[in-house]
Write a protein that holds these residues in place. Structure first.
Motif, PDB file in Angstrom:
ATOM      1  N   PRO A 108     -31.528   2.818  14.547  1.00 16.59           N
ATOM      2  CA  PRO A 108     -30.618   1.795  14.018  1.00 16.59           C
ATOM      3  C   PRO A 108     -31.389   0.544  13.623  1.00 16.59           C
ATOM      4  CG  PRO A 108     -30.531   1.791  16.395  1.00 16.59           C
ATOM      5  CD  PRO A 108     -31.432   2.937  16.005  1.00 16.59           C
ATOM      6  N   ALA A 109     -30.735  -0.325  12.876  1.00 18.12           N
ATOM      7  CA  ALA A 109     -31.375  -1.567  12.437  1.00 18.12           C
ATOM      8  C   ALA A 109     -31.854  -2.408  13.614  1.00 18.12           C
ATOM      9  CB  ALA A 109     -30.398  -2.366  11.574  1.00 18.12           C
ATOM     10  N   ALA A 135     -35.243  -2.175   8.788  1.00 11.70           N
ATOM     11  CA  ALA A 135     -33.944  -2.499   9.392  1.00 11.70           C
ATOM     12  C   ALA A 135     -32.883  -2.636   8.308  1.00 11.70           C
ATOM     13  CB  ALA A 135     -34.047  -3.789  10.202  1.00 11.70           C
ATOM     14  N   LEU A 136     -33.237  -3.287   7.200  1.00 10.10           N
ATOM     15  CA  LEU A 136     -32.277  -3.460   6.112  1.00 10.10           C
ATOM     16  C   LEU A 136     -32.030  -2.158   5.359  1.00 10.10           C
ATOM     17  CD1 LEU A 136     -33.365  -6.960   4.795  1.00 10.10           C
ATOM     18  CD2 LEU A 136     -31.298  -6.381   6.073  1.00 10.10           C
ATOM     19  N   ASP A 137     -33.008  -1.261   5.364  1.00 11.16           N
ATOM     20  CA  ASP A 137     -32.770   0.076   4.806  1.00 11.16           C
ATOM     21  C   ASP A 137     -31.722   0.808   5.638  1.00 11.16           C
ATOM     22  OD1 ASP A 137     -34.559  -0.240   2.734  1.00 11.16           O
ATOM     23  OD2 ASP A 137     -36.231   0.718   3.786  1.00 11.16           O
ATOM     24  N   THR A 144     -29.347 -10.009  11.752  1.00 16.28           N
ATOM     25  CA  THR A 144     -30.621 -10.308  12.413  1.00 16.28           C
ATOM     26  C   THR A 144     -31.784 -10.054  11.482  1.00 16.28           C
ATOM     27  OG1 THR A 144     -29.697  -9.752  14.583  1.00 16.28           O
ATOM     28  CG2 THR A 144     -32.096  -9.748  14.381  1.00 16.28           C
ATOM     29  N   ALA A 145     -31.735  -8.937  10.771  1.00 17.93           N
ATOM     30  CA  ALA A 145     -32.817  -8.597   9.850  1.00 17.93           C
ATOM     31  C   ALA A 145     -32.834  -9.525   8.643  1.00 17.93           C
ATOM     32  CB  ALA A 145     -32.685  -7.142   9.410  1.00 17.93           C
ATOM     33  N   SER A 165     -32.394 -15.774  -0.730  1.00 15.69           N
ATOM     34  CA  SER A 165     -31.279 -14.827  -0.848  1.00 15.69           C
ATOM     35  C   SER A 165     -30.939 -14.212   0.507  1.00 15.69           C
ATOM     36  CB  SER A 165     -31.649 -13.727  -1.849  1.00 15.69           C
ATOM     37  OG  SER A 165     -30.652 -12.723  -1.880  1.00 15.69           O
ATOM     38  N   TYR A 166     -31.964 -13.798   1.253  1.00 12.09           N
ATOM     39  CA  TYR A 166     -31.731 -13.208   2.575  1.00 12.09           C
ATOM     40  C   TYR A 166     -31.039 -14.209   3.503  1.00 12.09           C
ATOM     41  CZ  TYR A 166     -34.895  -9.305   1.439  1.00 12.09           C
ATOM     42  OH  TYR A 166     -35.487  -8.211   0.880  1.00 12.09           O
TER      43      TYR A 166
END
Length: 227
Positions: A108-109, A135-137, A144-145, A165-166
């Motif tokens: 998991p992320a 994690a974002l994948d 958090t990521a 952007s993030y």
């Protein structure tokens, strides 16, 4: 009487966040109650963890990992062990547990984000960025990521537009998070947009006045605005 019914009162207390009362219940169960030993150790470990008594938590959660047969319990306990090790500064042990989860195909992320955080603490910047991207994948909206990757990119002066952007997405998802607001402000600082930086870091400071990192960011931003 079934094992579940033996533990039911304590589980109910735990689910109501009455961790001390739940712990008292579990520890006071007589041997003749015939509660499932792994489930009992699992809940005792969780209670100690929630109460911040990490060394006590380790004693029980490690037993669930080494002697338990319930895969979901083992995975959960490994992750909690990793978090405890990270909090207590035992980063290599935390990495071991997290990598073990990946070996068990538990990806998991949250696991990747935890590995990213530990890598950052050890100045392994490229590994940190790689883990946050993984994690974002796994979960493109993992806050958090998003926050972590944006902050790291800002600190390293890499891809600041992407970092912005993030961090904006993280703040959109958690607008009252001091960490997310501080990260967004720090990206603006790195971009030279000091008015926007001051706005967000000042909000973060109001939410978490005792955080030394936020205080330092605010000091640097104030110096730039007054220079």
């Amino acid at each position: 009487m079934s094992d579940n019914s033996v533990l039911a009162e304590g589980i109910n207390l735990y689910n109501r966040n009455s961790f001390r009362d739940a712990l008292t219940f579990f520890l006071s169960l007589p041997e003749e109650a015939e509660a499932d030993s792994m489930e009992l150790m699992y809940y005792i470990g969780l209670c100690y963890s929630k109460m911040g008594r990490y060394d006590d938590a380790l004693l029980y959660l490690e037993q669930v990992v080494t002697a338990g047969k319930n895969k979901n319990r083992i995975l959960q306990c490994r992750y909690i062990l990793a978090v405890i090790y990270a909090i207590s500064g035992r980063k290599r042990l935390a990495q071991f547990e997290l990598n073990k989860l990946l070996e068990l195909d538990y990806k998991p992320a949250s696991v990747y984000s935890s590995l990213a955080y530990i890598s950052w603490q050890q100045d392994e910047v490229d590994e940190c960025i790689s883990y946050y991207k993984k994690a974002l994948d796994a979960d493109s909206e993992n806050l958090t990521a998003l926050n972590g990757l944006g902050y790291v990119l800002a600190c390293e002066n890499r891809d600041l537009t992407e970092a912005l952007s993030y961090c904006k997405r993280a703040v959109d998802g958690e607008p009252n998070s001091a960490a997310c607001l501080d990260s967004l402000g720090w990206v603006y600082y790195k971009l030279g947009l000091f008015k926007e930086a001051d706005k967000y870091v000042r909000q973060a400071s109001k939410l978490n006045k005792e955080n030394p990192e936020i205080s330092e960011h605010l000091r640097l931003i104030t110096e730039k605005r007054n220079s």
